[in-house]
Design an enzyme around this catalytic site. Structure first.
Site, PDB file in Angstrom:
ATOM      1  N   ASP A  31     107.726 -16.054  11.857  1.00 24.22           N
ATOM      2  CA  ASP A  31     107.828 -14.671  12.711  1.00 24.22           C
ATOM      3  C   ASP A  31     107.072 -13.603  12.061  1.00 24.22           C
ATOM      4  OD1 ASP A  31     109.504 -13.011  14.786  1.00 24.22           O
ATOM      5  OD2 ASP A  31     109.804 -12.160  12.697  1.00 24.22           O
ATOM      6  N   GLU A  43     104.605 -17.579  16.857  1.00 25.31           N
ATOM      7  CA  GLU A  43     104.671 -16.876  18.254  1.00 25.31           C
ATOM      8  C   GLU A  43     103.235 -16.849  18.721  1.00 25.31           C
ATOM      9  OE1 GLU A  43     108.476 -14.438  19.313  1.00 25.31           O
ATOM     10  OE2 GLU A  43     107.678 -13.880  17.261  1.00 25.31           O
ATOM     11  N   ASP A  78     114.402 -10.947  11.634  1.00 28.86           N
ATOM     12  CA  ASP A  78     113.458 -11.728  11.649  1.00 28.86           C
ATOM     13  C   ASP A  78     113.710 -13.314  10.882  1.00 28.86           C
ATOM     14  OD1 ASP A  78     112.044  -9.476  12.222  1.00 28.86           O
ATOM     15  OD2 ASP A  78     111.870  -8.677   9.830  1.00 28.86           O
TER      16      ASP A  78
END
Length: 407
Positions: free
Chosen positions: A196, A280, A361
């Site tokens: 992340d 991501e 997170d």
């Protein structure tokens, strides 16, 4: 797979003049090619071919008093400049037709001697070589001193000499790497990880590891502001302004180099320790239009993900990009319940279904790992896919212990 290895050059004063001459001749030939094609377009005539341009703009131009100085540089440099113009037009037309991915490419424009980056390229036909003492011998320039930071894995096919905005010279070698040797350098592992990316921490891993954000630009802001203030006060066209511009460029180059080295070390560590990585696909361009723009650019997420991508392809690892609309921050990684959106100031939250207390997170990194596993299962991708060509870009150091350089 083709990669670029960049090394710092330290040319002598006479060699700098020869390089400046080569940069100028390559720029003139490129501009002449663009002008010839624009004139043909304005007259409604077909574009002249590369062979016609080579004959007219190089061979015949050398015989004229106006362009006789083109003979002072290697002919290969001029031919490669024409190829660059040809490639620029091909990319432009492919972009117009929608055949080229990414942002729309504009029409080729004229180059200026004041451009921040100057470059020339030598192919094997130019007969450049590396001397026994480790110098780079370039035609009509001489043997230039090179700072070898690592060993080239194979014989390079071409070399590009680049002068950046800070006045530094680099030699960029194109090398065909051996897939078998690359796979042997990377130890096997069965570990998987989700990443992340953020601003408070540059990266939070699914195993709980938090990697602080170095914030190279933020730390250098005071020095940069002072240098840019001094530049703004100098008279345009003066020598003092050029000195101040170099000072600003060197300060920015120092920040960019530190950020790139951080990205290389972290990406290599993640590729070495994990067989599969989930990350991501962030909308960096959209985030760069918010009040967080400076911090987003300072983090350099796109460059980091690109490094992960080509290193995963090179060393037989799997990189899975999760869609940017995946609710990784809203979903409980323990029970899978979607708990709704949360503002950025909420760093911890408790799941209303199972009561698990989550670090925002860390929970997102776990969900990225889970989503990456689902994507691999759905598409049936192998855990260790075959190697595919990575982007040909300036890769810099790959983070491995440098071996003694044999020139």
């Amino acid at each position: 797979m083709q990669l670029r290895y960049a090394f710092r050059l330290y040319p002598e004063p006479g060699q700098r003049l020869a390089l400046a001459r080569a940069f100028g001749c390559a720029r003139v030939v490129y501009n002449d090619a663009v002008r010839a094609r624009e004139d043909a377009r304005g007259a409604g005539e077909p574009f002249p071919t590369a062979g016609v341009l080579s004959q007219k703009l190089i061979t015949q131009a050398k015989q004229t008093p106006e362009r006789s100085w083109l003979g002072e540089v290697s002919a290969v440099v001029l031919q490669q400049s024409l190829r660059d113009a040809e490639t620029a037009y091909k990319n432009f037309f492919a972009s117009l037709k929608g055949e080229r991915k990414g942002a729309k490419t504009g029409a080729p424009r004229f180059k200026s001697r004041k451009d921040s980056r100057q470059s020339i390229r030598f192919t094997a036909n130019a007969r450049w070589s590396i001397t026994g003492s480790g110098r780079l011998n370039l035609p009509k320039i001489g043997a230039v001193k090179v700072k070898w930071s690592r060993t080239l894995p194979a014989r390079p096919s071409s070399v590009t000499v680049v002068k950046d905005a800070a006045g530094r010279y680099f030699a960029s070698f194109v090398v065909d790497t051996d897939p078998g040797a690359d796979a042997a350098r990377m130890p096997g592992t069965d570990q998987t990880v989700g990443i992340d990316l953020g601003l408070t921490h540059f990266a939070v891993l699914s195993d709980g590891t938090k990697i602080d954000s170095p914030r190279f630009l933020r730390r250098a802001e005071k020095k940069l502001k002072k240098a840019q203030r001094e530049l703004s006060r100098k008279q345009k066209g003066s020598k003092n302004r050029e000195k101040a511009r170099l000072k600003v460029a060197r300060a920015h180059a120092k920040v960019a180099d530190a950020r790139r080295e951080f990205h290389h070390q972290l990406s290599t560590q993640l590729i070495r320790d994990n067989q599969a990585i989930g990350v991501e696909d962030l909308a960096v361009q959209g985030l760069a239009r918010t009040r967080l723009a400076r911090s987003v650019h300072d983090a350099g997420w796109s460059a980091f993900v690109n490094m992960l991508e080509y290193k995963a392809a090179r060393y037989g690892r799997t990189l899975v990009k999760i869609g940017r609309f995946e609710p990784t921050s809203q979903t409980c990684s323990a029970c899978g319940i979607k708990d709704g959106p949360k503002p950025l100031n909420v760093r911890e939250w408790t799941c209303t279904a199972c009561g698990t207390v989550h670090d925002r997170d860390h929970n997102a990194a776990k969900n990225v790992k889970t989503a990456a596993g689902r994507a691999v299962t759905a598409c049936g991708a192998p855990v260790r896919p075959g190697l595919v060509p990575a982007q040909r870009e300036e890769t810099g150091s790959h983070g491995f212990p440098p071996e003694p350089c044999a020139a």
